[in-house]
Design an enzyme around this catalytic site. Structure first.
Site, PDB file in Angstrom:
ATOM      1  N   THR A 201       0.848  -1.199   0.000  1.00  0.00           N
ATOM      2  CA  THR A 201       0.000   0.000   0.000  1.00  0.00           C
ATOM      3  C   THR A 201       0.881   1.247   0.000  1.00  0.00           C
ATOM      4  O   THR A 201       1.955   1.241   0.602  1.00  0.00           O
ATOM      5  CB  THR A 201      -0.885  -0.004   1.266  1.00  0.00           C
ATOM      6  OG1 THR A 201      -1.743  -1.142   1.205  1.00  0.00           O
ATOM      7  CG2 THR A 201      -1.756   1.248   1.374  1.00  0.00           C
TER       8      THR A 201
ATOM      9  N   SER B 270       2.038   5.269  -2.029  1.00  0.00           N
ATOM     10  CA  SER B 270       2.279   5.931  -3.312  1.00  0.00           C
ATOM     11  C   SER B 270       3.345   5.203  -4.144  1.00  0.00           C
ATOM     12  O   SER B 270       3.266   5.199  -5.374  1.00  0.00           O
ATOM     13  CB  SER B 270       2.690   7.390  -3.080  1.00  0.00           C
ATOM     14  OG  SER B 270       3.810   7.458  -2.225  1.00  0.00           O
ATOM     15  N   THR B 271       4.329   4.574  -3.497  1.00  0.00           N
ATOM     16  CA  THR B 271       5.346   3.840  -4.249  1.00  0.00           C
ATOM     17  C   THR B 271       4.722   2.578  -4.860  1.00  0.00           C
ATOM     18  O   THR B 271       4.996   2.226  -6.014  1.00  0.00           O
ATOM     19  CB  THR B 271       6.543   3.483  -3.342  1.00  0.00           C
ATOM     20  OG1 THR B 271       6.846   4.602  -2.512  1.00  0.00           O
ATOM     21  CG2 THR B 271       7.771   3.123  -4.158  1.00  0.00           C
TER      22      THR B 271
ATOM     23  N   LYS C 257       6.658   1.039   9.202  1.00  0.00           N
ATOM     24  CA  LYS C 257       5.611   1.072   8.190  1.00  0.00           C
ATOM     25  C   LYS C 257       4.298   1.518   8.838  1.00  0.00           C
ATOM     26  O   LYS C 257       4.180   1.495  10.045  1.00  0.00           O
ATOM     27  CB  LYS C 257       5.430  -0.319   7.568  1.00  0.00           C
ATOM     28  CG  LYS C 257       6.542  -0.672   6.624  1.00  0.00           C
ATOM     29  CD  LYS C 257       6.315  -1.990   5.894  1.00  0.00           C
ATOM     30  CE  LYS C 257       4.971  -2.134   5.227  1.00  0.00           C
ATOM     31  NZ  LYS C 257       4.613  -1.019   4.328  1.00  0.00           N
ATOM     32  N   GLY C 258       3.358   1.919   7.987  1.00  0.00           N
ATOM     33  CA  GLY C 258       2.049   2.274   8.497  1.00  0.00           C
ATOM     34  C   GLY C 258       1.671   3.725   8.275  1.00  0.00           C
ATOM     35  O   GLY C 258       0.624   4.172   8.723  1.00  0.00           O
ATOM     36  N   GLY C 259       2.550   4.441   7.525  1.00  0.00           N
ATOM     37  CA  GLY C 259       2.217   5.825   7.187  1.00  0.00           C
ATOM     38  C   GLY C 259       0.876   5.914   6.474  1.00  0.00           C
ATOM     39  O   GLY C 259       0.161   6.910   6.593  1.00  0.00           O
TER      40      GLY C 259
ATOM     41  N   GLU D  15      -0.570  -5.307   6.301  1.00  0.00           N
ATOM     42  CA  GLU D  15       0.778  -5.400   5.708  1.00  0.00           C
ATOM     43  C   GLU D  15       1.629  -6.434   6.448  1.00  0.00           C
ATOM     44  O   GLU D  15       2.350  -7.219   5.834  1.00  0.00           O
ATOM     45  CB  GLU D  15       1.465  -4.027   5.741  1.00  0.00           C
ATOM     46  CG  GLU D  15       0.856  -3.067   4.735  1.00  0.00           C
ATOM     47  CD  GLU D  15       1.376  -1.633   4.824  1.00  0.00           C
ATOM     48  OE1 GLU D  15       1.273  -0.927   3.811  1.00  0.00           O
ATOM     49  OE2 GLU D  15       1.859  -1.224   5.884  1.00  0.00           O
TER      50      GLU D  15
ATOM     51  N   LYS E  52      14.258   7.493   2.429  1.00  0.00           N
ATOM     52  CA  LYS E  52      13.739   6.617   3.499  1.00  0.00           C
ATOM     53  C   LYS E  52      14.843   5.880   4.250  1.00  0.00           C
ATOM     54  O   LYS E  52      14.589   5.229   5.257  1.00  0.00           O
ATOM     55  CB  LYS E  52      12.775   5.574   2.904  1.00  0.00           C
ATOM     56  CG  LYS E  52      11.661   6.143   2.027  1.00  0.00           C
ATOM     57  CD  LYS E  52      10.505   6.603   2.862  1.00  0.00           C
ATOM     58  CE  LYS E  52       9.308   7.069   2.069  1.00  0.00           C
ATOM     59  NZ  LYS E  52       8.477   6.043   1.538  1.00  0.00           N
TER      60      LYS E  52
HETATM   61  C1  5RP Z   1       1.238   2.101   4.363  1.00  0.00           C
HETATM   62  C2  5RP Z   1       2.705   1.956   4.363  1.00  0.00           C
HETATM   63  C3  5RP Z   1       3.418   2.480   3.164  1.00  0.00           C
HETATM   64  O1  5RP Z   1       4.045   1.424   2.527  1.00  0.00           O
HETATM   65  C4  5RP Z   1       4.413   3.502   3.608  1.00  0.00           C
HETATM   66  O2  5RP Z   1       3.719   4.510   4.332  1.00  0.00           O
HETATM   67  C5  5RP Z   1       5.173   4.128   2.435  1.00  0.00           C
HETATM   68  O3  5RP Z   1       4.300   4.894   1.679  1.00  0.00           O
HETATM   69  P1  5RP Z   1       4.740   5.707   0.404  1.00  0.00           P
HETATM   70  O4  5RP Z   1       5.151   4.721  -0.620  1.00  0.00           O
HETATM   71  O5  5RP Z   1       3.509   6.480   0.022  1.00  0.00           O
HETATM   72  O6  5RP Z   1       5.862   6.630   0.801  1.00  0.00           O
HETATM   73  O7  5RP Z   1       3.313   1.428   5.255  1.00  0.00           O
HETATM   74  O8  5RP Z   1       0.671   1.715   5.578  1.00  0.00           O
END
Ligand code: 5RP
Length: 234
Positions: free
Chosen positions: A31, A33-34, A100-102, A109, A127
């Site tokens: 999950t 944006s990446t 993780k969990g942003g 996950e 990161k």
């Molecule tokens: C979601 C996550 C995402 O993988 C994490 O926050 C990275 O997100 P992004 O690719 O948008 O920077 O852990 O719960």
């Protein structure tokens, strides 16, 4: 890092990781944006190259995006295991410990990750950190009594903040739970912290993913960097 550059690096990591998916695999899709870039590339491969695989996802958002490309998504309990799972991360250190969990999907996950034969993160170079913890650590809690969990966390010095949505109400995860973000600044003893959090009544899961990942693909200026975890049999 400049947002345009960061998105470019995320996209390059996502495209690189899509090459790891082969015909017939069961693939865990993360999950964020990446991962959106990863799924775009997998969708392209499905449509243009006839790639055939089955997916499970770590959020309803990703399932919707993948199904839009005609990717077959099944419930995690309908498969024995995932051959590979590819997900994003908010921070990762040199010991392959991460946060993780942003995107509030950490519970699904982690469940998908531990049922995967090979686990990959895709990140941009911003990161990578020396010590995790600058990124607020997400903790998923059940809504009942969440205020008391926050008070207990405050007493421990964890600097908890209930995550709110744009409407000012607590955001809800795919399991209808709340997220509390811990503003710790740095986490010197992640193992101990993880054990303390998971033993707090009301906590469902935390966003510390310690030495779980097999490979990290880092979007870097130039070719993406492939980091393999030497502590895992990969
Ligand atoms: C979601 C996550 C995402 O993988 C994490 O926050 C990275 O997100 P992004 O690719 O948008 O920077 O852990 O719960």
């Amino acid at each position: 890092m400049d947002q345009t550059l960061q998105n470019k690096l995320k996209k390059e990591a996502g495209i690189k990781a899509a090459q790891l998916v082969k015909d017939g695999m069961v693939v865990g899709l993360g999950t964020g944006s990446t991962v959106r870039y990863l799924v775009d590339e997998l969708g392209r491969r499905v449509q243009e190259e006839g790639l055939k695989f089955t997916g499970t996802t770590t959020s309803r958002r990703t399932a919707k995006q993948a199904e839009g490309y005609g990717i077959k998504i099944v419930d995690i309990d309908d498969v024995d295991h995932m051959d590979i799972t590819i997900d994003g991360a908010d921070e990762v250190d040199k010991n392959f410990n991460g946060i993780k969990g942003g995107g509030a999907a950490l519970l699904w996950e982690k469940i998908v990750a531990i049922n995967s034969n090979y686990y990959v993160w895709i990140v941009d170079s911003s990161k990578r950190v020396d010590t995790i913890g600058k990124f607020p650590l997400p903790v998923e809690v059940i809504p009942f009594g969440a205020g008391h969990v926050i008070k207990r966390m405050e007493k421990k010095g964890y600097k908890p903040v209930l995550r709110l949505g744009e409407d000012g109400k607590p955001i809800r995860t795919d399991e209808n739970n709340y997220i509390i973000d811990l503003h710790l600044g740095r986490i010197d003893h992640p193992q101990e912290l993880g054990e303390d959090l998971i033993n707090m009544v009301g906590v469902v899961e935390h966003g510390l993913f310690l030495n779980m990942v097999d490979e990290v693909i880092v979007g870097n200026e130039g070719e993406p960097l492939i980091l393999k975890n030497p502590n895992k049999n990969n």
